[in-house]
Design an enzyme around this catalytic site. Structure first.
Site, PDB file in Angstrom:
ATOM      1  CG  HIS A  81      -6.790  -0.757  -5.300  1.00 21.82           C
ATOM      2  ND1 HIS A  81      -5.538  -1.101  -4.865  1.00 21.82           N
ATOM      3  CD2 HIS A  81      -7.185   0.283  -4.517  1.00 21.82           C
ATOM      4  CE1 HIS A  81      -5.166  -0.305  -3.872  1.00 21.82           C
ATOM      5  NE2 HIS A  81      -6.161   0.547  -3.640  1.00 21.82           N
ATOM      6  CE1 TYR A  88     -21.879  15.896 -12.806  1.00 19.90           C
ATOM      7  CE2 TYR A  88     -20.747  16.076 -10.694  1.00 19.90           C
ATOM      8  CZ  TYR A  88     -21.928  16.003 -11.429  1.00 19.90           C
ATOM      9  OH  TYR A  88     -23.123  16.043 -10.784  1.00 19.90           O
ATOM     10  NE  ARG A 120      -3.605  -0.154   2.455  1.00 17.98           N
ATOM     11  CZ  ARG A 120      -4.454  -0.479   3.423  1.00 17.98           C
ATOM     12  NH1 ARG A 120      -4.643   0.359   4.426  1.00 17.98           N
ATOM     13  NH2 ARG A 120      -5.103  -1.616   3.404  1.00 17.98           N
TER      14      ARG A 120
END
Length: 557
Positions: free
Chosen positions: A82, A126, A36
């Site tokens: 993931h 968006y 990570r």
């Protein structure tokens, strides 16, 4: 009588809480460290960034294709590779698209991806994104067995353990992360300088750090600024740890008659411009800094411009030095160059990182050459069968016509012994060991027999026969080149050099961070208004400093 047992009523062995906590915490810590928080020294990426780039490539969101919704890319990454929250994936994608965060952008974003003022990006439904051109230098040849793959979280897909990066991305784009018991903070560098240093190490593996620092004088932050002094850089490059003072780029301008202003055009890396202005305003309100009459942000598409307007009686140099001392116009970048090397966290200096990258890149070139060699030999093997078939076309056609089905035709072609005079020089040319020649005769392999059965009639013309011979010659030449790469380390390093030069032509940009030999520490004198003073000493040994004008007014009577 039953024997005593140490099992609990549930059938499990008892474990002390200390042992359970120790083993569980160590497992958690290693998971955070390896999977990570820390980048790999080879491609400079953490797992989430690597998965984003790989998933976007697999989905075809490349630089030569139209933009796609960011939500679609995030969904692919989350569903396949993931298994964490979509916000963490999108945040990582956004950062790779921000020109003030990355020295070389890896994601090409369209829409609102935030700002240097700390504004949040628009929601992923968006915005649109695709891979930047530079990402191709991290992903190219991944399908040619250049890196190892591993199963994903549910073993339904395979994902790369590392990307076959062409240039040292760890140094170019840096990294920051907090693991368990350790943290990393690697500064960004100029891509052209990093590649030049890598080329210098190829030419001279024993190159000294001083020589490398002539090529890479220090970090190159995307937001510019001025690095004050070189001692911190030297310590970071030598030991992997060092504090690097960075100062904003400021100029003093006369904006109108008798009024001057401090113009900020570059700020230190990772400093929030809006928060910086708020801090200055707070210092002015609390009268910790005097002499400032107005602050306004005139930044636009052409660049950053923060205007700090001064009062008429203010001394610009003193106000600027106070700003350096009390605000983030001057900060220290605490370099901690920690990365995963062979799966283990290691603090590395500049030369260590470049050496690790060179070892990895040489392995990538070697594995790619072996993969291409196998492909070329397979193709050459089929072409030898086609040459043999064309040389004996009448017999081949007769065998095929006499066979009741394709399987029988294939077996008949393989059972027949053919004159080897046509193919012996070809087999030697392409280093093919697939056909065994006995007493001047050769039998076709199953792959060659299938190739003959799939041969189109148009390839029996004289021109097509010449094409087969020509292609076989090209395959033979390619095999020779690949063998040279596999057998010769100098040749592998030459290939690496050529690919680095190609990457440099695409990603190199001018340096934006200046390195000054002046130190960034502010003395008390630099914060005091200049002027004439009177120093008096009393009989009891007390020392007093009084401005000259005040002293005169006090002693006029």
């Amino acid at each position: 009588m039953t024997e005593p047992t140490d099992l609990t009523p549930s059938g499990r062995l008892p474990v002390t809480i200390e042992e359970e906590m120790r083993s569980s915490y160590l497992a958690y810590a290693m998971s955070v460290i390896v999977s990570r928080a820390l980048p790999d020294v080879r491609d400079g990426l953490k797992p989430v960034h690597r998965r984003i780039l790989y998933a976007m490539r697999e989905s075809g969101f490349t630089a030569d294709k139209p933009y796609r919704k960011s939500a679609r890319a995030v969904g692919d990454v989350m569903g396949k590779y993931h298994p964490h929250g979509d916000s963490s994936i999108y945040d990582a994608m956004v950062r790779m698209a921000q020109h003030w965060s990355m020295r070389v952008k890896l994601i090409d974003g369209q829409g609102n991806f935030g700002s240097v003022d700390g504004d949040s990006p628009a929601a992923m439904r968006y915005t649109e994104a695709r891979l930047a051109k530079a990402s191709s230098f991290l992903l190219d040849d991944i399908e040619r067995d250049t890196v190892d793959f591993q199963p994903n979280y549910d073993e339904s897909e395979n994902e790369p353990k590392v990307l076959p990066a062409v240039f040292p991305n760890l140094l170019v784009n840096g990294a920051a992360g907090i693991a368990v018991g350790m943290a990393t903070n690697i500064p960004t560098h100029n891509p052209g300088e990093v590649i030049d240093a890598t080329l210098a190490m190829i030419a001279n593996p024993a190159i000294e750090l001083d020589e490398l620092m002539q090529i890479i004088p220090g970090p190159d932050f995307p937001t510019g600024g001025i690095i004050m002094g070189r001692s911190g850089i030297r310590r970071a490059y030598e030991t992997g740890r060092g504090s690097i003072p960075v100062r904003a780029r400021a100029e003093i301008e006369e904006i109108r008659k008798d009024r001057q202003a401090i113009i900020i055009t570059e700020i230190p890396y990772q400093v929030n411009k809006a928060t910086l202005q708020e801090k200055i305003a707070d210092l002015v309100r609390s009268k910790e800094i005097e002499g400032i009459s107005d602050i306004r942000d005139e930044s636009d598409r052409s660049g950053m411009r923060v205007v700090i307007e001064l009062k008429r009686d203010a001394t610009p140099d003193v106000v600027l030095n106070q700003l350096y001392r009390f605000t983030q116009l001057q900060t220290s970048f605490s370099a901690n160059m920690l990365a995963l090397d062979d799966g283990k966290p290691r603090t590395m200096g500049l030369k260590d990182i470049l050496e690790a990258f060179l070892r990895f890149r040489e392995e990538v070139i070697l594995r790619r050459a072996r993969f291409d060699l196998n492909k070329a030999r397979d193709r050459g093997h089929l072409l030898v069968g086609l040459v043999l078939a064309v040389a004996n076309i009448d017999e081949v056609i007769a065998l095929i016509r006499a066979a009741p089905d394709a399987a029988t035709a294939r077996e008949s072609l393989m059972a027949r012994e053919w004159d080897a005079s046509e193919v012996v020089p070809l087999l030697e040319l392409i280093h093919d060991e697939g056909n065994v020649i006995i007493d001047g005769k050769v039998r076709l392999t199953e792959a060659q027999a299938r190739g003959i059965l799939e041969l189109r009639l148009q390839r029996l013309t004289g021109l097509e026969r010449e094409k087969i011979q020509g292609e076989l010659g090209e395959v033979a030449q390619k095999i020779g080149e690949l063998l040279a790469i596999i057998e010769s380390r100098p040749r592998r390093m030459e290939v690496m050099r050529e690919e680095l030069l190609a990457a440099r032509a695409e990603v190199a940009t001018p340096r934006v961070t200046e390195i000054s030999d002046a130190l960034g520490d502010q003395t008390d004198e630099s914060l005091i208004e200049p002027g004439q003073m009177v120093v008096t000493i009393t009989r009891d040994g007390f020392i007093k400093r009084t401005p000259l004008e005040v002293f005169r007014s006090q002693n006029r009577g």
